[in-house]
Scaffold this motif. Structure first.
Motif, PDB file in Angstrom:
ATOM      1  N   SER A  89      16.708  15.056  -5.948  1.00 62.84           N
ATOM      2  CA  SER A  89      17.825  15.868  -5.465  1.00 62.84           C
ATOM      3  C   SER A  89      19.114  15.467  -6.168  1.00 62.84           C
ATOM      4  O   SER A  89      19.327  14.300  -6.484  1.00 62.84           O
ATOM      5  CB  SER A  89      17.987  15.667  -3.955  1.00 62.84           C
ATOM      6  N   ASN A  90      19.983  16.439  -6.387  1.00 63.01           N
ATOM      7  CA  ASN A  90      21.297  16.145  -6.960  1.00 63.01           C
ATOM      8  C   ASN A  90      22.346  15.899  -5.890  1.00 63.01           C
ATOM      9  O   ASN A  90      23.475  15.533  -6.211  1.00 63.01           O
ATOM     10  CB  ASN A  90      21.757  17.295  -7.853  1.00 63.01           C
ATOM     11  N   THR A  91      22.004  16.118  -4.623  1.00 63.25           N
ATOM     12  CA  THR A  91      23.001  15.997  -3.557  1.00 63.25           C
ATOM     13  C   THR A  91      22.675  14.910  -2.537  1.00 63.25           C
ATOM     14  O   THR A  91      23.482  14.651  -1.651  1.00 63.25           O
ATOM     15  CB  THR A  91      23.174  17.330  -2.803  1.00 63.25           C
TER      16      THR A  91
ATOM     17  N   TRP B  18      21.796  10.920  -1.402  1.00 63.89           N
ATOM     18  CA  TRP B  18      22.114   9.559  -1.795  1.00 63.89           C
ATOM     19  C   TRP B  18      21.624   8.602  -0.729  1.00 63.89           C
ATOM     20  O   TRP B  18      21.547   8.958   0.444  1.00 63.89           O
ATOM     21  CB  TRP B  18      23.631   9.387  -1.917  1.00 63.89           C
TER      22      TRP B  18
ATOM     23  N   GLY C  37      34.027  14.827  -2.455  1.00 64.10           N
ATOM     24  CA  GLY C  37      33.137  15.386  -1.448  1.00 64.10           C
ATOM     25  C   GLY C  37      33.019  14.472  -0.239  1.00 64.10           C
ATOM     26  O   GLY C  37      33.749  13.475  -0.101  1.00 64.10           O
TER      27      GLY C  37
ATOM     28  N   PRO D 126      29.338   8.983  -5.829  1.00 59.02           N
ATOM     29  CA  PRO D 126      30.232  10.131  -5.670  1.00 59.02           C
ATOM     30  C   PRO D 126      31.664   9.681  -5.408  1.00 59.02           C
ATOM     31  O   PRO D 126      31.898   8.738  -4.652  1.00 59.02           O
ATOM     32  CB  PRO D 126      29.649  10.875  -4.458  1.00 59.02           C
TER      33      PRO D 126
ATOM     34  N   GLU E  66      23.820  13.439   2.408  1.00 60.05           N
ATOM     35  CA  GLU E  66      24.051  14.564   1.515  1.00 60.05           C
ATOM     36  C   GLU E  66      25.521  14.602   1.147  1.00 60.05           C
ATOM     37  O   GLU E  66      26.385  14.451   2.014  1.00 60.05           O
ATOM     38  CB  GLU E  66      23.653  15.859   2.227  1.00 60.05           C
ATOM     39  N   ASN E  67      25.818  14.808  -0.123  1.00 58.63           N
ATOM     40  CA  ASN E  67      27.195  14.962  -0.565  1.00 58.63           C
ATOM     41  C   ASN E  67      27.546  16.443  -0.525  1.00 58.63           C
ATOM     42  O   ASN E  67      26.944  17.246  -1.222  1.00 58.63           O
ATOM     43  CB  ASN E  67      27.389  14.400  -1.970  1.00 58.63           C
ATOM     44  N   ILE E  68      28.500  16.788   0.326  1.00 57.96           N
ATOM     45  CA  ILE E  68      28.934  18.178   0.493  1.00 57.96           C
ATOM     46  C   ILE E  68      30.380  18.262   0.021  1.00 57.96           C
ATOM     47  O   ILE E  68      31.242  17.515   0.493  1.00 57.96           O
ATOM     48  CB  ILE E  68      28.792  18.627   1.962  1.00 57.96           C
ATOM     49  N   ALA E  69      30.664  19.181  -0.895  1.00 49.96           N
ATOM     50  CA  ALA E  69      31.978  19.260  -1.529  1.00 49.96           C
ATOM     51  C   ALA E  69      33.083  19.694  -0.571  1.00 49.96           C
ATOM     52  O   ALA E  69      34.178  19.141  -0.593  1.00 49.96           O
ATOM     53  CB  ALA E  69      31.921  20.213  -2.722  1.00 49.96           C
TER      54      ALA E  69
END
Length: 116
Positions: free
Chosen positions: A65-67, A69, A29, A26, A85-88
């Motif tokens: 999951s797409n979010t 890592w 985010g 990523p 979790e990648n949070i925008a």
């Protein structure tokens, strides 16, 4: 191709690394640790076996999951492994970090820690 050797090397030389199979890292985010998935290896010697074991144990969570890592970082000679979790949105990420009892989150775009 991403290898465990690269993950270990990046963690040792850069202080940390974020990765997931078949996805680019990523660049936007904020990375926020997911409760229940942190592992600390005191006095890590740079071996890939510990990383391989953690990845094997949690590959389904990340790969479906797409979010989520895998994350690694060094602190005081210890290796920390987690699922993040990648949070925008920064506000949402900071709130999630606080709710999860985290001290900080990682800003992917600026490449720096943001304290909760």
């Amino acid at each position: 191709m991403l290898t465990l050797e690269r993950v270990a090397n990046e963690t040792m030389t850069c202080g940390g690394f974020t990765w997931a199979r078949s996805r680019t890292n990523p660049v936007t985010g904020f990375m926020v640790a997911t409760p229940g998935y942190e592992k600390v290896i005191k006095g890590w010697d740079g071996s890939t076996a510990t990383i391989a074991s953690f990845v094997t144990e949690h590959i389904l969570e990340v790969s479906t999951s797409n979010t989520l890592w895998f994350g690694s970082w060094m602190e005081g000679g210890d290796l920390y492994l987690d699922i993040s979790e990648n949070i925008a949105d920064m506000r949402e990420a900071l709130n999630a970090g606080r709710c999860r009892g985290e001290i900080s989150i990682w800003d992917c775009e600026l490449g720096k820690v943001v304290y909760c």
